[in-house]
Structure formats: C-alpha cells, structure tokens
Design an enzyme around this catalytic site. Structure first.
Site, PDB file in Angstrom:
ATOM      1  CB  ILE A   1      -0.979   0.042   1.204  1.00 15.63           C
ATOM      2  CG1 ILE A   1      -0.235  -0.064   2.533  1.00 15.63           C
ATOM      3  CG2 ILE A   1      -2.038  -1.022   1.080  1.00 15.63           C
ATOM      4  CD1 ILE A   1      -1.099   0.317   3.734  1.00 15.63           C
TER       5      ILE A   1
ATOM      6  CB  CYS B   1      -1.409  -9.748   0.077  1.00 18.81           C
ATOM      7  SG  CYS B   1      -2.924  -9.135   0.828  1.00 18.81           S
TER       8      CYS B   1
ATOM      9  CD1 TRP C   1      -5.953  -5.238   4.418  1.00 22.43           C
ATOM     10  CD2 TRP C   1      -6.841  -6.161   6.244  1.00 22.43           C
ATOM     11  NE1 TRP C   1      -5.214  -4.824   5.481  1.00 22.43           N
ATOM     12  CE2 TRP C   1      -5.738  -5.368   6.628  1.00 22.43           C
ATOM     13  CE3 TRP C   1      -7.577  -6.840   7.228  1.00 22.43           C
ATOM     14  CZ2 TRP C   1      -5.341  -5.244   7.960  1.00 22.43           C
ATOM     15  CZ3 TRP C   1      -7.171  -6.703   8.546  1.00 22.43           C
ATOM     16  CH2 TRP C   1      -6.055  -5.928   8.906  1.00 22.43           C
TER      17      TRP C   1
ATOM     18  NE  ARG D   1       0.040  -6.545  -1.214  1.00 16.52           N
ATOM     19  CZ  ARG D   1       1.268  -6.417  -0.714  1.00 16.52           C
ATOM     20  NH1 ARG D   1       2.305  -6.411  -1.532  1.00 16.52           N
ATOM     21  NH2 ARG D   1       1.477  -6.326   0.564  1.00 16.52           N
TER      22      ARG D   1
ATOM     23  CE  LYS E   1      -6.297  -1.789   7.785  1.00 14.79           C
ATOM     24  NZ  LYS E   1      -5.488  -1.482   8.965  1.00 14.79           N
TER      25      LYS E   1
END
Lengths: 615, 549
Positions: free
Chosen positions: A267, A329, A333, A335, A371
């Site tokens: 991320i 990953c 939640w 990738r 998320k």
C-alpha cells in the site's frame, strides 16, 4: 460567506478566473460564480488544503480533493482566507464516525425503504447463485460471533471436510486470524477462489491444521488434485516478513500445492506512486515527454498491469486448469481483494452487470474487511494507512471495459460514481473497516445504502453498447495485458478539468441516441395502436382526440441527435442526492457556442505567450 | 524492361503465410509485375492476399534446412511471413520481390498499368481546380486575383500553374518576389477567413542573406494583405537561431526594419529527417510486445512522436488564433516551404474552416495544400518505417498531418464528415497505390509524367457512392464553429488505428464500432417511421374532420 473570491483555472496561465461568492455550510463548500453556476465540494472529499503566499490580487487557497478535483481560489482579504482555511481544516477532519455526513444525510426515505435498501444486496443469495453450499462446501458458523476473526464477516463458506478444530487451528496460524475461506465458486469447473492472510510460518514454523485446511480445499475440487497458492506480494517482501514470524507457505509442507508469487507492491508503494502520478498530471504547461517520463517514473500503470496480470493468472488457473486457487498477501484485505474480485470478474459475466458489480464489491471488499475507513481516510488518522487500492481496482475494471466495450452492462460513469461515494461518506456502505465495526455503528439503522440510489438512476450508468450475449455465462474474459493496452485514465484523474476532455463526447451521443431509440420504439407501438384503433372504429374516437394530439412529440423530431443537447461528459451526480459535482461539469457541451465566443483557449495562449517572447 | 526478366520463379506451392493474430494458412504464392499474390486452396478457407510490390518496405530471408522464410515488412506497417519450401525458389522469390519493390522509374509503377474495374463517374483529376476555389472566394471579396504567372512552371517549379495573389500585385512584381524567395515560392493565398476578412499566406524563406537584402515588391505583396493600421504575424517554423544561421547560406527571415507592420513568431517544428527517425523509433516500440511497462513508456517517450504532434498542433492553433482571435493576417513559412509550412497552413484550416471537415472539403484541402502546393510526396514516401537503406528525403510529414487531424477528430468526433478509416486510407495511398494521385513531387512533374492522361485519380475512386459510404462518419453533424483542440499531453493519444493496427486483435473494438453505427442508423430509421406514422394519423384525423362536417 466571502464575496469577490476568484476561482482560477487550474491549467491556464492566462489568469483566467471566475469571480463569485464562497459559502461554507455544515457539509459542503459552495462557490457561486457571477453567472450563478455552482461548485459544490463535500468537506469529506477534501484531502488537503493549502494556503499559498499572499499575492497582489489576494490570498490563494488550494484545495485538493479525494476525487482528484483541485480548486484554486484567490480570497481578497488574508483574514478571510485564514478563516476559511481553518474552518476547512476542522470540517474536513472528522474524529468520530458519528460526525460523518452519512449520519446526518436524509434522502427522504421512510424506514421500510431504508431497510429494503440495505437488503438489496444479499450475500447469502449470492453464494447460492454460485452454487454453494453443495456437496463439498458448507456454511460455517465458526465466526458467527466474530470470535475467530474480527475482520471477517459472520458467514463464511469452507470445505465440508474442514472441521471446527481445523478452522480454529488454521486461523491461529494466519495473520489477524484470517484463515482460508471461499471467495468465489466456479460451478462448471468445480474450482474455488479462496482467500486468507499470510501464514505465521517464520523460517520454519508449521501448523498441521493449516496444512489440513489447504488439503481440504484441494480435495473439495473433484476435477483437479493440485491447487495454486498465490502470494500476491513480491518475493522479497514475503521473505522479509519471515523475519517477523510471518511469511509464506513452504511447498514441502503442503501436499499438492503450487506456490506462486505475483509481485504486486504494498500500500505504501501504491500511495506514493499515485502521489507522483498526480504531481505530474497536475503540472502546468506539461510537455509530452515530461508527461510520459512522469508516467513511467510514477510506476502507476506498471502497478495496474501487475494487478491485472495477477487476476488473469488466477482466472486461467480456474478456467483452463480447473484448479482451485488460494490467494493471499500480508493481511489479505488489499491485494487479495483486488485479485480475487478481478479474477471473479473475468470468470463470471454476472459481475459485469450493474447489480453483479455491486455484489462483487459487497462481497470481496466490504464483507471481507478491506479497510475503507483507513485507506480512504474517512476519519482523521494515520496518513500511512491511506492507499488507493480500491481506486486501482476500479482502474483495472476500466481497462477491461476499454478492451471489451460490449462485455459490461455498466459504463465509466458508474465506476466514477462509486469512486466518488467511497470517499463521500454519504452512505453507510463504505464506512468503517470491517463488518463488525459496521454493526457496532448500527449503520443499517442510522444511514442509507448507496446501491438502491445507483440502481434507481441506472439509466445513467448503462453502457449503450452492452451485449448480454457477448460472453455466455461462465466463459473467461481474456484481456490482452501487453503494456501498450494500458492507458492513463484521464476521466478519473482529470474528471474536473474540462479543458482536457474531448469537446464532443461520442459516448454521450451514443448513450442518448440509444435511450432515444427505446423511446421511439415505444412511440411507434403507440402510434400503430392508435392507427389500428382508428381503422377499427373510425368515428368514435373524437373525444380522445384532444389528448392524442396533445401528446408531446418526441424530442427526436425537433432536433436531430447531436451534441448540443448532450449531457456533460462526466457523470453528473444527481443534484438531490449528492450536491457535489452537480453543477460543475454541467452543460459543458451545450455551451460550446458561448465557450468559443469567450476568451482565447487557455492551452494555446500559453504557447502563444512563449512564442511572443522569442520574437 | 520486361517484368518477366525479374521474375525467376513466378509461382511456388505449399507456401505458409503467417500473420499476427491469424492462424497460419497454406497456399500458393504467385509473383506478377506489380503484385505478390497469395491464395489458399482450401475449400473451407479460401482467401487471397494481394500485396503491391510498392507497398513492401523491406524484406528479410533466412533458412532452416531447405525451408526458406521471407519476412515482408510493408509501408502500411504490416509484417507478414512466408515459409517457402526449397532454397532456390525462396532465393529467387526474395530477389524478385526486392527488385520489383525498388523499381527506380516512376513510369514502371503500377498506376501506369492499372485498369480500373469501375465506371468513372467523375474524373478526380479535374475535381478540385483552383479556379473553382477562386470563384468561391470572389463571392466574398474582390481583393484577390488568379495569376497565371507560373503557367510554364518557370517562375516557381514547385508551384501549380495558377495561384491566388493580392489583386494589386501584378505578374511582373511576382516574378521579382519569386527571385527573393527560396525556390521561387513567393507568398500566395492559402486561406481567407470570411468571418473577419483575414488572410493566411504561405511562402518559403526570404533570401535576405548576410547583408540584409530586401525586396520592395515582397514587402508590398505581404503588406497588401493587411488592413490599414493593422498588424500581421509571420509564423516562422524554425527556431530563431536556425533562421539566423540560414542567412549565411543566403536564406533568412523578414527583418523588422523592412516589415514594420509584421511581428515574427518562431514556432519550431522539426525538420523532416528528424521526423523520419521518430517514426522509425515509434514503430519499433509498438512492434515489440515483450516490453514491460517502463520500457514501453520510455520507448514511446524516446520516439518523440507525440511531442511532434503536440508542437505541430500548437503551431496550427497559434496560426488559427492569430487569424480568428487577433484579427490579423498571417504568413507562414519555414525554409523551403514544402513541409512544415504546409502542415501548419492545412491544420489551421481544419480548425478554422468547417468546409475542410467535410469529405470533399478535406480532399480539396489535400489537393490544394499538399499536392498543388508542391509537397514532394514521391521523395517523402519512398520508404516507410522499416527501410534499411540510409534515408535521404523520406519523412512522414503527411502522416503527421493526418495524425493531427485524427487527434482533433478524437476531440470533436461529431464535427467531421469522414471517419478514421478515411485518414488511414489516405496514409496507405501516399505510400503505395494503384492511383497516380500521389506520384511525382509537384504539379510540374505530374504534368511531365502526363499522370492525368495515363493514370487514374484516387478521387475518381473514393468519391464513388459505394466507396464513400465506407468513409462516412455516422455521427457527423455540420458544425460551423472554429474548433479549438486541447494540446495537453493528457489529451493526446497514440494513433492506434495506424500504429497498433497489426499488433493486436481488434475484433472486439470493431464489433463495438459496428454497434455504435447500428445505434445511429437505427435511430434514423425509427425517426423516419415515427414521422410517417404520425403523418398517417394526422391524415386520418383530417379525413374524419371532413366527414364530421
């Protein structure tokens, strides 16, 4: 309220500006220019506010929005500017969920409509559609009270052979307790997409229950004995995780698995990549080469390609080899959500319909605990948690719609509208980080669901070229992921920069014509019926005459279909529902005439200025 | 010379044809004087491929055992591969193709042999005469006249026999001006903006040299286009330093002292040889499917192609802006005035003049601003992006113009009567054609070759109703406005229809395009039907009223 505020054109160097009045409401910032055009910006959409050094004409204020709108105001008095700045800072940072717009937003629905709205997307129904539960898969009640995994939904589907102890054991061996569960079941191939988080394997740890769990998944597929385990991270990242007691599956410990890294970055990389992309695309007087090298350096298209490549790998494993695939990953939640949902989109044409796409988002993103709150910065929180993972997913879908213009029931406007509302905090769907949190917030009682609103205006989101027979049910969509097929998504990142868009939208023209065709078909039926009726009873109809002749002639007769009566090129939100954006992109093309008779084109005059100086 | 001498093996059987995204086909290969013909014999899959030798840009041959492989790279950027059994046959065929595709003499080219299978309804050679153009002009202004000073091509070899010049300048003065301009290309009218009476002229550079030569007649000529008290703009397509350096070679630019009413703007457009290099690099980048994203983007950048597009569009917008917004007359030139000058003047007209966005108007523009204006098509289009030989005069100057038109077309998809296919067709015919239109480098050469008598014009074919229907844009809706395109990099796109045409399957995109056309056509049908029904109903009503009474 501040008067005499100027709104500058973002890319113009000629200091062209609109003068008007700026208002702050509890939920929006509103700018009304001298010709009464309104620009609404939702406070929740504001990503950053910046005050630039004072100039002779006033104090510049730049507002960056999460939907990639950037507005540049010049406020005549510095004190006003400072006040606005401070208010916006406060208003755009929310500390508690209850203060978000969704909790005060009232679309004038009664309670039963509200309840019905939330019931529109029913995931139990969706699993039934896929064909589970069946002989191999069953609904597990292990997480009914969120005891095993807080970030998973209550209802989870697992192989029948996976007993409760196996589930519990496996969950203890997986990061955040996110053990392998079913995400998508392909009923023709009897193969499944499963998802989980990384195993806590460290350098050598094993977990028998987890090994049993994977075996159960591969045994639940009667047509193929081996299964793929896709670690969507770059190998290096996965290896680094081992030092922290996490890591990836050791092929030796699990029977019949084929392990594969697919190399999607994390991320943080994605966040800075998008940041770089926006910096480049926001540059004034950008040259082609700076744009292309900026595009390259940002890595954004490379990342989009990596995501889509992973999805293609997943979809082929299922469709071609009939092998089940387990995707993870790190936490499973981000990738994982991207790859699972895109894989399913390639495999199942249902997800290429408007309703199906809503289901897909509800399932792989909302219910499995992407998320949203953290990633979209709904509350004032850790800036390191922000990441455009969902945006990237939408962009991948957009790329597919470009390659397969007839395969999708929805159009680009639909994707953009969803993106808008993921950040607007106007509806309850995307609030919070997981289902447990949403239940605690009582979102279903206190807020409204987005989907019924989108469905109500689905005309706007329909792809006029859609051909339901394009791909029969459960046939694989095989995109070409050669680099040159990936393009910069101008309508996303420059949605609000009018000067960059085509001045006539072919898409809108086709869309309107297609809708008009439906109207004309009805008119023809009606007229034919009338003629028939008249032929039957020539003299009785006189009374109805008035009514019939008063029937309004369809639009088509007066003016041929042309861009002059086009809607704006970009999706314009329903003014009643979302004020943001309702009047900005508006009427762009209908004003073609006035726009042309106005001042010089901004982009050219820039060059003109340069050229003059070299005289 | 007999073509038969060049064809040692006229026919080979069991040849396999490979094309990207098509399954390999087996069939027979035949060589004729102008074509390479491949036909598959299989009943279920009978297909023929006819390829003009002049379309072949380069060939490569290699052998695996006795199986020879010839890779043919075409000027329209397509690449095909032929597997030919037998080493000798393969060598013979390869050398024949090589010889036939590089014939030196123009008169051996296919257009001199081509016999059309269609009836000529309108002879394209006389479809677009400057006299007609002048007639239109005369209806709005009498400040201009037709001059036949170049009747014998003696004043300017690269100009057509007739040109339009200011009325107050006589032929004697024109002869003097011609001596003062590179290649004799004195300023002539290229576009008259009816809205405000402003004119766009083009020429070549003035021959001021190092000692600042001047020519009173030249000054008088350009000033004749100015309204009293107004200024004009000279758009020089070279950067200032290049224009200054040109003086050393006898060239130069209009100096302020002698042209006080003119303001000079240097808007640099790359010279033709740079464009050729860029073209080759771009095609190379597009043809390699294995590039990862970074490499693809950096190759695309390194080709500079889109930069050239942006620069050219910007220059054209600038010229259009001077005329339409500033209300000033414009003179455009570079050095010779046969390449970048024509790009700018023709694109500016696309922006300004709605007529140029119709099919006939665009054809007229190509004839007027490119063919008659002396763009050396034969030199520029002798080779395309695959040529191995060292380039001399080759350059995709016209292709770049077509792409700019395409970019504007993308931004105003309803304002053009023609579609993308029309532009691609023109691109193909400039490089290889059965028609004589693009042969020769100027009108003088065409007259000497007797092209109008000996060859067929492209326009005779294109303007037949059957052909035209393929090139019509169903979305077209006449738009009388000036159309200002965006030249931001984010608004420019790679022209996939040309550069990716052979590199990806286009089935889904083509089907979508068909569906779009269907929606528009269906709409027209429905409207007609509704109108007819409504009329029928109205008639019934009036009949009833009559009966009532």
């Amino acid at each position: 309220q501040v008067e005499q505020v100027k709104l500058l054109d973002r890319f113009s160097t000629s200091n062209k500006s609109l003068t008007g009045t700026l208002y702050l409401t509890a939920t929006h910032l509103l700018f009304i220019d001298s010709s009464q055009r309104e620009t609404w910006i939702l406070h929740h959409h504001i990503a950053a506010v910046e005050k630039l050094p004072l100039t002779t004409s006033g104090c510049p204020l730049v507002i960056q929005c999460k939907n990639f709108r950037i507005v540049h105001f010049v406020v005549p008095r510095e004190r006003d500017c400072h006040d606005i700045y401070n208010s916006l800072l406060q208003l755009s940072r929310t500390a508690k969920y209850e203060e978000l717009y969704a909790f005060s937003y009232n679309p004038k629905q009664n309670e039963s409509e509200q309840v019905k709205g939330w019931q529109l997307i029913d995931l139990a129904e969706e699993y039934k559609r896929m064909g589970v539960p069946n002989a191999y898969w069953q609904l597990s009640d292990a997480n009914r009270d969120y005891k095993i995994c807080e970030t998973y939904p209550r209802e989870l589907y697992v192989p029948r052979t996976a007993s409760k102890p196996i589930i519990v054991g496996s969950s203890k061996f997986r990061s955040k307790g996110r053990f392998p569960v079913l995400s998508y079941y392909h009923k023709n191939k009897e193969a499944a997409i499963c998802r989980c988080s990384q195993p806590l394997s460290g350098f050598s740890a094993r977990c028998l229950e987890d090994e049993h769990m994977l075996q159960a998944i591969s045994k639940a597929n009667p047509s193929n004995r081996y299964m793929y385990v896709m670690d969507t991270r770059p190998k290096l990242n996965a290896m680094a995780n081992r030092a922290a007691g996490k890591g990836y599956e050791n092929e030796d410990n699990y029977s019949n698995i084929r392990f594969q890294f697919v190399g999607i970055e994390n991320i943080h990389v994605m966040r800075s990549s998008l940041q770089k992309l926006l910096e480049v695309s926001g540059t004034r007087g950008l040259s082609v080469n700076d744009f292309l090298s900026g595009l390259e350096n940002s890595g954004w298209l490379r990342h989009v390609k990596a995501v889509l490549d992973a999805a293609v790998f997943l979809a082929k494993a299922i469709a071609v080899e009939s092998a089940s695939v387990l995707v993870h990953c790190s936490d499973g939640w981000d990738r994982t959500s991207q790859v699972c949902s895109l894989g399913a989109l390639l495999l199942d044409s249902y997800y290429r319909t408007i309703k199906g796409f809503m289901v897909l988002i509800e399932k792989d993103w909302i219910s499995f605990g992407h998320k949203f709150s953290d990633r979209c910065c709904q509350l004032d929180g850790d800036p390191k948690e922000i990441s455009p993972v969902f945006t990237q997913f939408l962009e991948s879908v957009w790329n597919l719609t470009e390659q397969f213009p007839q395969a999708f029931e929805y159009n680009e406007a639909f994707l953009l509208q969803i993106h808008e509302h993921v950040h607007s905090c106007q509806f309850g769907n995307f609030l919070g980080n997981c289902q447990k949190e949403r239940e605690e917030l009582k979102l279903k009682e206190k807020t409204y669901s987005l989907w019924p609103f989108l469905l109500a205006e689905q005309k706007k989101y329909q792809n006029p070229l859609y051909n339901p027979d394009f791909s029969p049910e459960l046939t694989l969509l095989e995109p070409n992921t050669v680099s040159f097929n990936f393009k910069f998504w101008r309508n996303m990142y420059h949605q609000f920069d009018r000067s960059m868009h085509p001045r006539q939208s072919m898409f809108n023209l086709i869309m309107n014509t297609s809708q008009q065709n439906k109207q004309l078909e009805e008119d023809i039926k009606e007229l034919e019926a009338k003629i028939k009726q008249r032929n039957g009873q020539l003299d009785v109809v006189l009374v109805k005459e008035q009514e019939q002749t008063a029937h309004p002639a369809p639009l088509a007769l007066k003016t041929p279909p042309c861009f002059q009566k086009e809607q704006p090129p970009m999706p314009v939100n329903d003014a009643v529902r979302t004020i943001e954006g309702s009047n900005t992109a508006d009427n762009r093309y209908s004003e073609l005439v006035s726009e042309f008779s106005k001042a010089e084109p901004a982009v050219v005059s820039l060059e003109y200025g340069v050229a003059r100086m070299t005289c | 010379m007999e073509f038969a001498e060049l064809i040692k093996t006229p026919r080979a059987d069991n040849v396999a044809l490979h094309r990207p995204f098509h399954p390999a086909v087996e069939g027979t290969l035949c060589l004729t004087g102008h074509h390479l013909i491949f036909s598959s014999r299989r009943q279920d899959n009978a297909e023929e491929l006819w390829l003009l030798h002049s379309n072949i840009d380069s060939i490569e041959k290699r052998f695996v055992g006795s199986l020879g492989t010839i890779v043919i790279k075409c000027k329209d950027l397509r690449i095909i591969q032929l597997d030919i059994p037998g080493m000798e046959e393969c060598l013979n065929i390869a050398s024949s193709i090589e010889a036939l595709s590089t014939l030196d003499s123009v008169t051996l080219m296919y257009p001199f042999f081509y016999r059309p299978m269609f009836e000529v309804l309108e002879d394209g050679w006389s479809s677009f005469l400057l006299e007609q153009e002048f007639e239109l002009l005369s209806s709005v202004t009498n400040e201009w006249r037709l001059s036949c000073v170049n009747k014998e091509f003696s004043v300017c070899p690269s100009y057509p026999p007739v040109v339009i010049v200011p009325k107050c300048i006589d032929d004697e003065a024109l002869r003097k001006v011609a001596l003062f301009r590179h290649g004799g290309r004195f300023p002539v009218l290229t576009y008259y903006h009816k809205k405000n009476g402003m004119a766009m002229m083009r020429s070549s550079q003035p021959l001021t040299g190092t000692n600042g030569r001047r020519c009173k007649e030249d000054e008088k000529l350009v000033n004749a286009t100015l309204r009293s008290g107004r200024r004009g703009f000279v758009i020089d397509t070279r950067p200032l330093n290049v224009a200054q350096q040109a003086r050393a070679k006898g060239g130069g630019f209009e100096q302020e002292v002698h042209y006080p009413q003119w303001r000079r703007i240097h808007k640099y457009i790359e010279r033709f040889n740079i464009l050729q290099e860029s073209f080759i690099k771009l095609v190379e980048a597009c043809n390699d499917q294995s590039h990862n994203m970074d490499r693809w983007l950096s190759k695309l950048e390194a080709s500079n192609w889109l930069t050239h597009i942006k620069e050219l569009l910007t220059a054209a917008c600038l010229a259009a802006q001077c005329i339409d917004r500033e209300g000033a007359s414009v003179l455009v030139h570079g050095s010779e005035g046969t390449d970048s000058t024509l790009q700018v003047t023709s694109l500016a007209q696309i922006i300004l003049d709605p007529r140029c966005r119709t099919i006939r108007g665009f054809e007229a523009l190509v004839v007027r601003e490119w063919l008659q204006a002396g763009h050396p098509f034969q030199q520029r289009c002798a080779q395309s992006a695959y040529s191995n030989s060292k380039q001399k005069w080759e350059a995709p100057v016209f292709l770049l113009f077509l792409e700019c038109v395409w970019q504007i077309h993308r931004q105003f998809p309803c304002s053009f009567e023609f579609n993308e296919q029309f532009l691609i067709m023109l691109f193909e015919h400039t490089y290889a054609s059965q028609f004589g239109t693009f042969l020769g480098n100027n009108e003088n050469e065409r007259a000497k070759l007797k092209l109008p008598q000996k060859t067929m014009s492209l326009w005779s074919w294109v303007n037949r109703p059957e052909e035209l229907s393929r090139f019509q844009n169903p979305l077209y809706e006449a738009n009388s406005l000036v159309i200002w395109p965006s030249v931001a990099p984010q608004s420019l796109q790679l022209w996939e229809g040309v550069f990716l045409r052979w590199n990806r399957p286009s089935k889904f995109l083509d089907e979508a395009e068909e569906e779009r056309i269907h929606i528009i056509k269906y709409n027209k049908e429905l409207q007609a039907k509704v109108n007819a029904l409504r009329r029928q109903l109205a008639e019934m009503e009036t009949d009833e009223e009559v009966q009532e009474e």
